[in-house]
Design a protein around this motif. Structure first.
Motif: not given
Length: 298
Positions: A132-140
């Motif tokens: 989850g944290e990785r995917n949020r960082a990716i989108i951001e």
């Protein structure tokens, strides 16, 4: 001269002399392989040196019946480049596609997301999951820095200059540029690095890569597409969305809020300002909406 042999030489030329990415080289190669396969299917034995304009016209006519004008145009452009290479190497005197015109194309406006839609996609991320944290960082990062998907997957920890407020991005043709990074994007990359990535067993070759899969290896382009598609579906967004959509949205929102077109060009890594100018068409649409909403003579 055999088609596959000259194709290998051409690939080396694109890689070493032109400095093109492996994705670009693959696309150019597919055009030539299509032609070679068509010649083989039709039992036409002719070398790249001897092939005529008439044979190429017949090939393009056959292809044109199966693909859209944009694909036709790209195919013709790719083959022209190949035959220009043969001229450059003194294998041919003329380009047999010189007089073959590509179909006229209207300029395609890229799809964009509203800020609310981007927020909805980020809200759809399950932060309780391992990724989850990785995917949020990716989108951001895609939206906050306007990166191409290949630039995101190749981003290095050593490319992060957070104290200076920049990241170093390696774009097309291995050209590097500095892109400003905002506090929000920096915050979520740091959370991912310090709370998730640090606990992974990382493959030695990926020690400096920012975004990793569950096996500690760099993410693929295909995986980024899958992440984006699933999040968009979960957020209930029915537009056709890809990682590139966030890059388009980055540029569009900057322009709508008054950013200089030259500055956007530099951040996107466009060689020509004309590539960036496509966003002015979107901005005009935005301005028309403002007139219709606020002008007393609407």
């Amino acid at each position: 001269m055999k088609w596959l042999q000259v194709l290998k030489d051409y690939q080396n030329y694109l890689r070493l002399e032109r400095g093109l990415s492996e994705n670009s080289i693959l696309n150019y190669s597919l055009d030539i392989k299509k032609l070679a396969q068509w010649l083989n299917t039709n039992k036409i034995e002719i070398s790249p040196v001897d092939i005529s304009e008439e044979i190429l016209q017949e090939f393009i006519y056959e292809v044109a019946k199966k693909v859209n004008p944009r694909t036709q145009s790209r195919l013709i452009s790719g083959l022209k480049g190949f035959f220009n290479y043969l001229i450059f190497e003194d294998y041919r005197k003329t380009n047999p596609l010189e007089l073959i015109e590509a179909p006229k194309l209207g300029r395609k406006l890229p799809d964009t997301l509203a800020v609310e839609e981007i927020d909805a996609i980020i809200s759809a991320i399950d932060l309780s999951s391992k990724q989850g944290e990785r995917n949020r960082a990716i989108i951001e990062t895609l939206y906050g820095c306007g990166l191409r998907v290949s630039e995101l997957t190749s981003l290095k920890i050593s490319d992060l200059y957070f104290e200076e407020g920049f990241i170093k991005v390696t774009g097309k043709g291995d050209k590097q540029r500095l892109v400003p990074i905002g506090p929000t994007t920096e915050k979520y990359i740091n959370i991912y690095k310090k709370e998730v990535r640090i606990h992974q067993n990382i493959h030695p070759a990926a020690m400096d890569t920012v975004f990793l899969n569950q096996h500690g290896r760099p993410l693929t382009r295909a995986m980024i597409f899958t992440i984006v598609k699933r999040l968009a579906e979960k957020a209930g967004i029915h537009k056709t969305i890809s990682p590139h959509t966030f890059r388009h949205s980055f540029a569009t929102h900057l322009l709508e809020n008054g950013a200089d077109l030259r500055a956007i060009q530099q951040m996107l890594g466009h060689e020509s300002i004309t590539t960036t100018e496509i966003y002015t068409h979107i901005d005009r649409r935005h301005l028309t909406e403002i007139i219709n909403r606020f002008h007393p003579r609407k």
